[in-house]
Design an enzyme around this catalytic site. Structure first.
Site, PDB file in Angstrom:
ATOM      1  N   SER A 163       0.828  -1.213   0.000  1.00 30.50           N
ATOM      2  CA  SER A 163       0.000   0.000   0.000  1.00 30.50           C
ATOM      3  C   SER A 163       0.865   1.268   0.000  1.00 30.50           C
ATOM      4  O   SER A 163       0.508   2.276  -0.604  1.00 30.50           O
ATOM      5  CB  SER A 163      -0.995   0.004   1.163  1.00 30.50           C
ATOM      6  N   ARG A 170      22.273 -14.461   4.441  1.00 34.59           N
ATOM      7  CA  ARG A 170      21.883 -13.050   4.445  1.00 34.59           C
ATOM      8  C   ARG A 170      22.857 -12.122   3.696  1.00 34.59           C
ATOM      9  O   ARG A 170      22.469 -11.344   2.838  1.00 34.59           O
ATOM     10  CB  ARG A 170      21.694 -12.567   5.891  1.00 34.59           C
ATOM     11  N   LEU A 220      18.421  -5.148   6.969  1.00 33.30           N
ATOM     12  CA  LEU A 220      19.490  -5.013   5.977  1.00 33.30           C
ATOM     13  C   LEU A 220      20.846  -5.190   6.656  1.00 33.30           C
ATOM     14  O   LEU A 220      21.114  -4.569   7.681  1.00 33.30           O
ATOM     15  CB  LEU A 220      19.422  -3.638   5.320  1.00 33.30           C
ATOM     16  N   ASN A 247      12.956   4.514   5.362  1.00 28.87           N
ATOM     17  CA  ASN A 247      11.947   3.518   5.727  1.00 28.87           C
ATOM     18  C   ASN A 247      10.762   4.226   6.367  1.00 28.87           C
ATOM     19  O   ASN A 247      10.912   5.275   6.980  1.00 28.87           O
ATOM     20  CB  ASN A 247      12.546   2.526   6.737  1.00 28.87           C
ATOM     21  N   HIS A 303       7.845   3.564   9.199  1.00 23.99           N
ATOM     22  CA  HIS A 303       7.663   2.690  10.360  1.00 23.99           C
ATOM     23  C   HIS A 303       6.366   3.074  11.072  1.00 23.99           C
ATOM     24  O   HIS A 303       6.094   4.257  11.257  1.00 23.99           O
ATOM     25  CB  HIS A 303       8.874   2.871  11.281  1.00 23.99           C
ATOM     26  N   GLU A 326      22.767   0.795  10.396  1.00 19.99           N
ATOM     27  CA  GLU A 326      23.022  -0.642  10.575  1.00 19.99           C
ATOM     28  C   GLU A 326      22.258  -1.246  11.745  1.00 19.99           C
ATOM     29  O   GLU A 326      22.307  -2.449  11.977  1.00 19.99           O
ATOM     30  CB  GLU A 326      24.533  -0.881  10.697  1.00 19.99           C
ATOM     31  N   GLY A 327      21.535  -0.431  12.507  1.00 15.30           N
ATOM     32  CA  GLY A 327      20.753  -0.960  13.619  1.00 15.30           C
ATOM     33  C   GLY A 327      19.313  -1.248  13.202  1.00 15.30           C
ATOM     34  O   GLY A 327      18.925  -1.025  12.050  1.00 15.30           O
TER      35      GLY A 327
HETATM   36  C1  GRF Z   1       3.520  -0.537   6.973  1.00 15.23           C
HETATM   37  O1  GRF Z   1       2.745  -0.453   8.151  1.00 15.23           O
HETATM   38  C2  GRF Z   1       4.898   0.011   7.206  1.00 15.23           C
HETATM   39  O2  GRF Z   1       4.940   1.055   8.145  1.00 15.23           O
HETATM   40  C3  GRF Z   1       5.639  -1.181   7.749  1.00 15.23           C
HETATM   41  O3  GRF Z   1       5.123  -2.284   7.044  1.00 15.23           O
HETATM   42  C4  GRF Z   1       3.803  -1.982   6.586  1.00 15.23           C
HETATM   43  C5  GRF Z   1       3.823  -2.177   5.102  1.00 15.23           C
HETATM   44  O4  GRF Z   1       2.543  -2.061   4.517  1.00 15.23           O
HETATM   45  N1  GRF Z   1       7.063  -1.011   7.617  1.00 15.23           N
HETATM   46  P1  GRF Z   1       2.397  -1.986   2.937  1.00 15.23           P
HETATM   47  O5  GRF Z   1       3.062  -3.256   2.369  1.00 15.23           O
HETATM   48  O6  GRF Z   1       3.062  -0.738   2.458  1.00 15.23           O
HETATM   49  O7  GRF Z   1       0.926  -2.001   2.679  1.00 15.23           O
END
Ligand code: GRF
Length: 186
Positions: free
Chosen positions: A17, A70, A98, A112, A114, A147-148
């Site tokens: 999404s 990995r 990663l 990213n 989150h 890296e964390g």
């Molecule tokens: C989202 O809630 C994002 O914050 C998290 O994983 C979910 C991914 O959802 N990292 P989508 O695949 O973008 O719908």
């Protein structure tokens, strides 16, 4: 002044999404003059996000991670992505941590989204975390990837009002709406 559109590589593993939100913004929103998506890459062949990417007419790269060591996998993915000359790597539901070999290839250039305040909750299940605590508010975070685990510098954050949200689904619905606006803006 640099006017070239920034080249984004989007990494996905699941629903997609946020990929859709980014693609929509690139096509006709805030990101239209600023960015283009040069590839959508997935470690999971069955990710619905890959189908969405193809439907949107985006280039896709599928490199299955299952059964692979990995570092080996991350080195190959980084190499393949580098071929697209990305300015930014945008993680959008990419369900892998990663390794340094990847992060060092694109230093300060990986972002990213989150579903929580990364200072309060790291890793998976951010909406469940907020729901189980009965939080009146949570925060969606866009951050740089180091890296964390979710420890990189915060780029943008926005509150999600959770008052009256009676189910995990509702928490997630409200949170995702904020993610879809905040990520392209960030
Ligand atoms: C989202 O809630 C994002 O914050 C998290 O994983 C979910 C991914 O959802 N990292 P989508 O695949 O973008 O719908």
């Amino acid at each position: 002044m640099e006017t070239r559109r920034q080249r984004l590589a989007v990494l996905v593993s699941g629903r997609g999404s946020n990929l859709e939100a980014l693609a929509k913004s690139v096509r006709s929103g805030l990101l239209a003059p600023l960015a283009e998506i040069v590839v959508v890459a997935s470690n999971r062949p069955a990710a619905p996000a890959l189908v969405k990417a193809r439907t949107l007419g985006l280039s896709t790269l599928c490199l299955p991670s299952k059964g692979r060591e990995r570092e080996d996998f991350d080195a190959e993915l980084a190499e393949r992505l580098a071929g697209y000359r990305p300015d930014w790597i945008a993680l959008a539901g990419y369900l892998r941590i990663l390794s340094p070999v990847f992060v060092r290839r694109f230093p300060g250039r990986i972002v990213n989204v989150h579903p929580a305040d990364t200072r309060q909750h790291q890793g998976l299940h951010g909406y469940q975390w907020a729901f189980e605590r009965g939080l009146a508010e949570t925060k969606v975070t866009v951050h740089l990837v180091d890296e964390g685990l979710d420890t990189g510098r915060i780029v943008a954050q926005r509150a999600v009002d959770l008052r009256g949200a009676g189910s995990l689904e509702e928490v997630e619905r409200r949170g995702l709406a904020v993610e879809h606006a905040l990520y392209p803006e960030a």
